[in-house]
Design a protein around this motif. Sequence first.
Motif, short mmCIF file in Angstrom:
data_model
loop_
_atom_site.label_atom_id
_atom_site.label_comp_id
_atom_site.label_asym_id
_atom_site.label_seq_id
_atom_site.Cartn_x
_atom_site.Cartn_y
_atom_site.Cartn_z
N UNK A 176 5.79 80.07 -71.27
CA UNK A 176 4.70 80.43 -72.36
C UNK A 176 3.58 79.78 -72.32
N UNK A 177 2.46 80.53 -72.66
CA UNK A 177 0.77 80.44 -72.18
C UNK A 177 0.36 80.35 -73.28
N UNK A 178 -0.72 79.04 -73.12
CA UNK A 178 -1.34 78.74 -74.31
C UNK A 178 -2.54 78.88 -73.94
N UNK A 179 -3.62 79.43 -74.54
CA UNK A 179 -5.19 79.74 -74.30
C UNK A 179 -5.74 79.29 -75.19
N UNK A 180 -7.22 79.55 -74.66
CA UNK A 180 -8.02 78.76 -75.57
C UNK A 180 -7.92 77.36 -76.22
N UNK A 181 -7.48 76.70 -75.78
CA UNK A 181 -6.55 75.14 -76.08
C UNK A 181 -7.75 74.67 -75.93
N UNK A 182 -8.42 74.44 -77.83
CA UNK A 182 -10.02 73.29 -77.84
C UNK A 182 -9.49 72.53 -78.77
N UNK A 183 -9.75 71.24 -78.63
CA UNK A 183 -9.79 69.97 -78.89
C UNK A 183 -11.16 69.47 -79.50
N UNK A 184 -11.03 69.45 -80.65
CA UNK A 184 -12.84 69.01 -81.29
C UNK A 184 -13.35 69.92 -81.04
N UNK A 185 -13.43 70.66 -81.36
CA UNK A 185 -14.15 71.76 -80.90
C UNK A 185 -14.32 72.19 -79.55
N UNK A 186 -14.31 71.92 -78.59
CA UNK A 186 -14.62 71.67 -76.99
C UNK A 186 -13.48 72.20 -76.49
N UNK A 187 -13.44 73.35 -75.68
CA UNK A 187 -12.44 73.38 -75.01
C UNK A 187 -11.35 72.58 -73.63
N UNK A 188 -10.31 72.39 -74.10
CA UNK A 188 -9.67 71.73 -73.34
C UNK A 188 -9.23 72.50 -72.20
N UNK A 189 -8.97 73.29 -72.28
CA UNK A 189 -8.05 74.27 -71.13
C UNK A 189 -8.19 75.64 -71.24
#
Length: 195
Positions: A176-189
């Motif tokens: 399972x690959x999560x791409x463009x993990x965004x938190x609060x409008x910023x890229x976390x990973x």
Amino acid sequence: DSIASELGIRLEVGKISGSYITTFEMTNVATLKPAPVGPLVSMEWRRLSVSYNLFSLFRGLNGLLADATIELDGARLIFDFSPKDHTAITPVETGPPQPFFLPEILPRIDIQDTSVSFRGSGYETAFKGIELEARHSHGKLSTIALSIAECSWLHPDLQNGKMPLSAEIDYSAEKITARRVMTGGKELAEFVQIG
């Protein structure tokens, strides 16, 4: 009655419909009595619809899942992991961990306006405004678009907080690959991969 006997939760169901051979739908479901044991305390939803083709079972579970569609709207789930009484909890001895089954492909999934909260002794985590859409991409790969309007947490060892979360997820039975993990409008990973 079946849900009450399995989960210990007494539910009020507005309507059950469908052909039962190809579709099943439950609307306006709400908890009347919480579960006496187990972490699931309360659940409700406006609409749950499952469409499937029973003949796909001839191709096995993965064939059935590949042809199925699950739609969930306006769901609220509450889990409570705090001890129900103050007696000492005796750990249960378990053997080696069993392999975790993941289907080769997910059904088509559409989740709208849903929230899930977890609470325990001194902590609480909530996910509000969950929107999730899973579609078949190519081959045995499913793509998932996940958006959570507000993730919040209360914990004695952490500063309380809340923020939105979103991710694009590629799903297969192998990883399972999560791409463009965004938190609060910023890229976390850029990506997070689980094998």
